[in-house]
Design a protein around this motif. Structure first.
Motif, mmCIF file in Angstrom:
data_model
loop_
_atom_site.group_PDB
_atom_site.id
_atom_site.type_symbol
_atom_site.label_atom_id
_atom_site.label_comp_id
_atom_site.label_asym_id
_atom_site.label_seq_id
_atom_site.Cartn_x
_atom_site.Cartn_y
_atom_site.Cartn_z
ATOM 1 N N THR A 26 20.565 42.091 24.599
ATOM 2 C CA THR A 26 19.209 41.572 24.432
ATOM 3 C C THR A 26 18.427 42.556 23.586
ATOM 4 O OG1 THR A 26 19.332 40.514 26.586
ATOM 5 C CG2 THR A 26 17.156 40.758 25.624
ATOM 6 N N LEU A 27 17.897 42.073 22.462
ATOM 7 C CA LEU A 27 17.191 42.915 21.513
ATOM 8 C C LEU A 27 15.752 42.468 21.352
ATOM 9 C CD1 LEU A 27 19.616 43.128 18.459
ATOM 10 C CD2 LEU A 27 19.516 44.630 20.404
ATOM 11 N N THR A 28 14.916 43.413 20.944
ATOM 12 C CA THR A 28 13.588 43.110 20.437
ATOM 13 C C THR A 28 13.549 43.610 19.014
ATOM 14 O OG1 THR A 28 12.643 43.416 22.631
ATOM 15 C CG2 THR A 28 11.106 43.350 20.781
ATOM 16 N N VAL A 29 13.348 42.692 18.066
ATOM 17 C CA VAL A 29 13.321 43.032 16.646
ATOM 18 C C VAL A 29 11.884 42.949 16.165
ATOM 19 C CG1 VAL A 29 14.159 42.394 14.368
ATOM 20 C CG2 VAL A 29 15.645 42.108 16.337
ATOM 21 N N THR A 39 -0.919 42.194 6.290
ATOM 22 C CA THR A 39 0.412 42.289 6.892
ATOM 23 C C THR A 39 0.245 42.548 8.381
ATOM 24 O OG1 THR A 39 0.557 44.658 6.508
ATOM 25 C CG2 THR A 39 1.469 43.219 4.800
ATOM 26 N N ARG A 40 1.151 41.986 9.154
ATOM 27 C CA ARG A 40 1.132 42.212 10.592
ATOM 28 C C ARG A 40 2.563 42.317 11.094
ATOM 29 N NH1 ARG A 40 2.101 37.418 13.533
ATOM 30 N NH2 ARG A 40 2.106 35.575 12.219
ATOM 31 N N THR A 41 2.715 42.912 12.241
ATOM 32 C CA THR A 41 4.032 43.084 12.841
ATOM 33 C C THR A 41 4.229 42.026 13.920
ATOM 34 O OG1 THR A 41 3.967 45.448 12.430
ATOM 35 C CG2 THR A 41 5.545 44.683 14.043
ATOM 36 N N GLN A 42 5.371 41.373 13.859
ATOM 37 C CA GLN A 42 5.712 40.363 14.852
ATOM 38 C C GLN A 42 7.049 40.751 15.459
ATOM 39 O OE1 GLN A 42 5.187 36.381 13.468
ATOM 40 N NE2 GLN A 42 6.534 35.500 15.004
ATOM 41 N N PHE A 43 7.289 40.374 16.701
ATOM 42 C CA PHE A 43 8.574 40.686 17.302
ATOM 43 C C PHE A 43 9.289 39.413 17.725
ATOM 44 C CE2 PHE A 43 5.689 40.637 20.907
ATOM 45 C CZ PHE A 43 6.422 40.027 21.907
ATOM 46 N N PHE A 44 10.604 39.518 17.818
ATOM 47 C CA PHE A 44 11.471 38.419 18.209
ATOM 48 C C PHE A 44 12.431 38.984 19.236
ATOM 49 C CE2 PHE A 44 14.852 35.299 17.813
ATOM 50 C CZ PHE A 44 14.193 34.128 17.526
ATOM 51 N N LYS A 45 12.340 38.513 20.481
ATOM 52 C CA LYS A 45 13.182 39.033 21.554
ATOM 53 C C LYS A 45 14.159 37.962 21.993
ATOM 54 C CE LYS A 45 13.017 41.205 26.058
ATOM 55 N NZ LYS A 45 12.167 41.710 27.141
ATOM 56 N N ARG A 63 19.159 34.624 19.481
ATOM 57 C CA ARG A 63 18.732 33.351 20.048
ATOM 58 C C ARG A 63 17.793 33.611 21.213
ATOM 59 N NH1 ARG A 63 20.302 28.056 20.356
ATOM 60 N NH2 ARG A 63 20.022 27.034 22.344
ATOM 61 N N LYS A 64 16.685 32.865 21.239
ATOM 62 C CA LYS A 64 15.770 32.933 22.379
ATOM 63 C C LYS A 64 15.381 31.522 22.767
ATOM 64 C CE LYS A 64 11.254 33.184 20.171
ATOM 65 N NZ LYS A 64 10.013 33.944 20.052
ATOM 66 N N MET A 65 14.900 31.392 23.976
ATOM 67 C CA MET A 65 14.415 30.106 24.443
ATOM 68 C C MET A 65 12.894 30.117 24.368
ATOM 69 S SD MET A 65 17.018 28.290 25.067
ATOM 70 C CE MET A 65 16.307 26.904 25.895
ATOM 71 N N SER A 66 12.349 29.132 23.673
ATOM 72 C CA SER A 66 10.908 28.965 23.576
ATOM 73 C C SER A 66 10.586 27.670 24.300
ATOM 74 C CB SER A 66 10.487 28.904 22.112
ATOM 75 O OG SER A 66 9.108 28.769 22.002
ATOM 76 N N GLY A 67 10.251 27.808 25.570
ATOM 77 C CA GLY A 67 10.096 26.627 26.415
ATOM 78 C C GLY A 67 11.472 26.051 26.686
ATOM 79 N N ASP A 68 11.672 24.783 26.328
ATOM 80 C CA ASP A 68 12.974 24.149 26.491
ATOM 81 C C ASP A 68 13.764 24.124 25.189
ATOM 82 O OD1 ASP A 68 12.486 23.654 29.125
ATOM 83 O OD2 ASP A 68 11.738 21.616 28.804
ATOM 84 N N GLN A 83 11.316 46.513 10.751
ATOM 85 C CA GLN A 83 10.737 47.812 11.085
ATOM 86 C C GLN A 83 11.570 48.573 12.097
ATOM 87 O OE1 GLN A 83 6.732 46.861 12.206
ATOM 88 N NE2 GLN A 83 6.020 47.028 10.100
ATOM 89 N N LYS A 84 11.835 47.946 13.253
ATOM 90 C CA LYS A 84 12.664 48.623 14.243
ATOM 91 C C LYS A 84 13.346 47.615 15.145
ATOM 92 C CE LYS A 84 9.222 49.538 17.839
ATOM 93 N NZ LYS A 84 8.637 50.549 18.699
ATOM 94 N N ILE A 85 14.401 48.083 15.796
ATOM 95 C CA ILE A 85 15.171 47.280 16.727
ATOM 96 C C ILE A 85 15.274 48.052 18.031
ATOM 97 C CG2 ILE A 85 17.413 46.243 17.227
ATOM 98 C CD1 ILE A 85 17.851 45.988 14.221
ATOM 99 N N GLU A 86 14.942 47.394 19.132
ATOM 100 C CA GLU A 86 15.079 47.992 20.452
ATOM 101 C C GLU A 86 16.140 47.232 21.222
ATOM 102 O OE1 GLU A 86 11.327 47.754 22.429
ATOM 103 O OE2 GLU A 86 10.447 49.374 21.240
ATOM 104 N N VAL A 87 17.044 47.959 21.853
ATOM 105 C CA VAL A 87 18.043 47.336 22.716
ATOM 106 C C VAL A 87 17.467 47.345 24.125
ATOM 107 C CG1 VAL A 87 20.391 47.434 23.595
ATOM 108 C CG2 VAL A 87 19.922 48.142 21.254
#
Length: 118
Positions: A26-29, A39-45, A63-68, A83-87
């Motif tokens: 499971t990552l947060t990008v 410009t703004r920073t957005q994350f995808f977990k 892959r993430k679930m956004s609602g159903d 920018q960065k990746i967190e495990v």
């Protein structure tokens, strides 16, 4: 021709240091989005479905679930906006590409934590 391509990739493409990860983790990008002149920073977990390629052409799919609805996004490792990746969690899976994960819902879609195993 191949040594020339490899030389150009090593010389001119900036390499970023990211932690090691694989399928089931499971990552947060964090990545940069440009809207007009702001410009703004957005994350995808989400969970890593696959890691493909090597060197400058390496990509990974999350892959993430956004609602159903399941949402997948492919990130090139050498993307300038990355920018960065967190495990967040290391997952224990038996395959390098877990496409079967797309069909799973609810409790069946849980991945066991790799730290609980030897």
């Amino acid at each position: 021709m191949e040594p020339l391509i490899k030389y150009v990739q090593e010389k001119y493409i900036a390499k970023k240091e990211f932690p090691k990860f694989g399928a089931g983790d499971t990552l947060t990008v964090y990545y940069e989005i440009k809207e007009g002149n702001k410009t703004r920073t957005q994350f995808f977990k989400g969970v890593v479905i696959q890691v493909r390629g090597t060197g400058a052409t390496k990509t990974f799919t999350i892959r993430k679930m956004s609602g159903d609805v399941g949402v997948e996004r492919v990130f090139p490792v050498n993307m300038p906006a990355l920018q960065k990746i967190e495990v967040n969690r290391k997952g224990k899976v038996r395959r390098a590409r877990i496409y079967y994960f797309r069909k799973l819902r609810g409790k069946k879609a849980r991945i066991k934590d790799a730290n609980t195993f030897n």
